[in-house]
Design an enzyme around this catalytic site. Structure first.
Site, PDB file in Angstrom:
ATOM      1  N   LYS A  63       0.835  -1.208   0.000  1.00  0.00           N
ATOM      2  CA  LYS A  63       0.000   0.000   0.000  1.00  0.00           C
ATOM      3  C   LYS A  63       0.874   1.264   0.000  1.00  0.00           C
ATOM      4  O   LYS A  63       0.571   2.235  -0.691  1.00  0.00           O
ATOM      5  CB  LYS A  63      -0.951  -0.010   1.212  1.00  0.00           C
ATOM      6  CG  LYS A  63      -2.066  -1.049   1.079  1.00  0.00           C
ATOM      7  CD  LYS A  63      -2.884  -1.240   2.348  1.00  0.00           C
ATOM      8  CE  LYS A  63      -3.895  -2.382   2.166  1.00  0.00           C
ATOM      9  NZ  LYS A  63      -4.725  -2.653   3.340  1.00  0.00           N
ATOM     10  N   GLN A 107      -4.730  -1.421   9.940  1.00  0.00           N
ATOM     11  CA  GLN A 107      -4.768  -2.748   9.317  1.00  0.00           C
ATOM     12  C   GLN A 107      -5.368  -3.774  10.285  1.00  0.00           C
ATOM     13  O   GLN A 107      -5.021  -3.817  11.465  1.00  0.00           O
ATOM     14  CB  GLN A 107      -3.340  -3.150   8.899  1.00  0.00           C
ATOM     15  CG  GLN A 107      -3.244  -4.419   8.080  1.00  0.00           C
ATOM     16  CD  GLN A 107      -3.807  -4.311   6.655  1.00  0.00           C
ATOM     17  OE1 GLN A 107      -4.029  -3.225   6.120  1.00  0.00           O
ATOM     18  NE2 GLN A 107      -4.066  -5.445   6.039  1.00  0.00           N
ATOM     19  N   ASP A 130     -10.660   3.091   4.314  1.00  0.00           N
ATOM     20  CA  ASP A 130     -11.105   1.698   4.209  1.00  0.00           C
ATOM     21  C   ASP A 130     -12.617   1.610   4.007  1.00  0.00           C
ATOM     22  O   ASP A 130     -13.133   0.545   3.653  1.00  0.00           O
ATOM     23  CB  ASP A 130     -10.790   0.956   5.519  1.00  0.00           C
ATOM     24  CG  ASP A 130      -9.522   0.131   5.423  1.00  0.00           C
ATOM     25  OD1 ASP A 130      -9.238  -0.380   4.328  1.00  0.00           O
ATOM     26  OD2 ASP A 130      -8.844  -0.001   6.453  1.00  0.00           O
TER      27      ASP A 130
HETATM   28  N1  GUN Z   1      -7.143  -6.715   6.497  1.00  0.00           N
HETATM   29  C1  GUN Z   1      -7.465  -7.445   5.387  1.00  0.00           C
HETATM   30  N2  GUN Z   1      -7.998  -6.642   4.429  1.00  0.00           N
HETATM   31  C2  GUN Z   1      -8.013  -5.391   4.947  1.00  0.00           C
HETATM   32  C3  GUN Z   1      -8.429  -4.138   4.431  1.00  0.00           C
HETATM   33  O1  GUN Z   1      -8.927  -3.999   3.316  1.00  0.00           O
HETATM   34  N3  GUN Z   1      -8.266  -3.073   5.275  1.00  0.00           N
HETATM   35  C4  GUN Z   1      -7.746  -3.203   6.522  1.00  0.00           C
HETATM   36  N4  GUN Z   1      -7.652  -2.109   7.273  1.00  0.00           N
HETATM   37  N5  GUN Z   1      -7.348  -4.348   7.024  1.00  0.00           N
HETATM   38  C5  GUN Z   1      -7.471  -5.443   6.233  1.00  0.00           C
END
Ligand code: GUN
Length: 294
Positions: A63, A107, A130
């Protein structure tokens, strides 16, 4: 225009996720450059990991790399497993107030002693890239899709870009009922007029549903059996359907055989994964645009 811009995104029944994601990322990069030259401030994404989940470290690295390539500044907090919920909340309050920060991403998963819902609720909705916060879930429910969760948003973008943007008369079958994938997808697909069915681990006779699917979205994410690892085999899919495999790191779909029958299948890797990153960048740009023009 590069050669890649002219190539189809579904080629020989295979969806080219990297190709489409690169196009979308280039669009974000161009828009970021234009906005920065106009406002003199760069968009900034802050990510937080609490604890030692190896998958989380890898996703966050990807990311950041993609953000930086698109001209988005990024900062990361790697917090120890022993971090308390109050400490994390304090950090979020500080980031919510910080005008140089436009996107915040915590996350998941979080360690067990931290309540996920409390943390998600504490993120300022305008910075919730998100799309998990109550305000953004509510907007999705009412058909407003700004800042919607990256994986489901990536999936409907695949459908939009292959020309399946109106799903009237089409049956979409989702195998997943999580808050991150299955549930938001219901809304996004309903907004495009699909008839939607959700299947999950307690569904009986899965193939009776999958065989009806014009759009099949599978996010099971584990192996079926040692000798027969794929949950979704050729006999389970409808001729001419679109099959979207969300499972990582190994797909749910027997790609080589399903591809012979379907109109378009997403591979793993190289299908939904790159799209998810591109959707995050779009969300950071959208969040920044709202905040900078405030
Ligand atoms: N863990 C797995 N997929 C995601 C996501 O799209 N966002 C976040 N914050 N955590 C994750």
């Amino acid at each position: 225009m590069s050669d890649d811009d002219l190539k189809p995104i579904c080629d020989d029944h295979e969806f080219k996720g990297r190709r489409l994601a690169n196009r979308l990322r280039n669009e974000v990069e161009a828009e970021v450059a234009e906005m920065v030259s106009k406002f003199g401030i760069s968009p900034k994404l802050v990510t937080i990991i609490v604890g030692e989940d190896p998958g989380s470290q890898m996703y966050i690295r990807m990311k950041h790399k993609a953000s930086n390539k698109a001209g988005i500044l990024s900062e990361h907090y790697d917090l120890p497993e022993t971090t308390t919920q109050d400490e994390l909340l304090k950090l979020l309050h500080k980031l919510n107030e910080d005008k140089t920060v436009h996107g915040i991403l915590v996350q998941l998963p979080l360690p067990k002693h931290i309540d996920e819902k409390t943390i998600i609720k504490a993120i300022e909705p305008l910075k919730d890239v998100d799309g998990f916060s109550p305000a953004n879930v509510y907007r999705l429910f009412y058909g407003e899709e700004a800042l919607s969760a990256a994986t489901p948003h990536g999936i409907v973008t695949i459908l939009d870009r292959i020309g399946w943007n109106d799903l009237s008369g089409k049956h979409a079958v989702i195998i997943n009922r999580s808050n991150i994938v299955g549930k938001p997808l219901i809304m996004l697909l309903l907004n495009r007029n699909a008839t939607v069915t959700i299947c999950h681990s307690r569904t009986k006779d899965l193939s009776s549903f999958t065989r009806q699917a014009d759009v099949l979205i599978s996010a099971i994410g584990r192996r079926n059996t040692e000798s027969d690892p794929f949950f979704i085999t050729e006999d389970m899919v409808k001729e001419g359907s679109v099959v979207i495999d969300v499972a990582t790191p190994n797909g749910d779909v027997d790609f080589d055989n399903v591809k012979q029958k379907a109109l378009c299948v997403t591979p793993v890797p190289g299908g939904v994964g790159p799209m998810t990153i591109a959707m995050l960048l779009e969300n950071v740009l959208a969040a920044y645009k709202v905040q900078i023009q405030d």
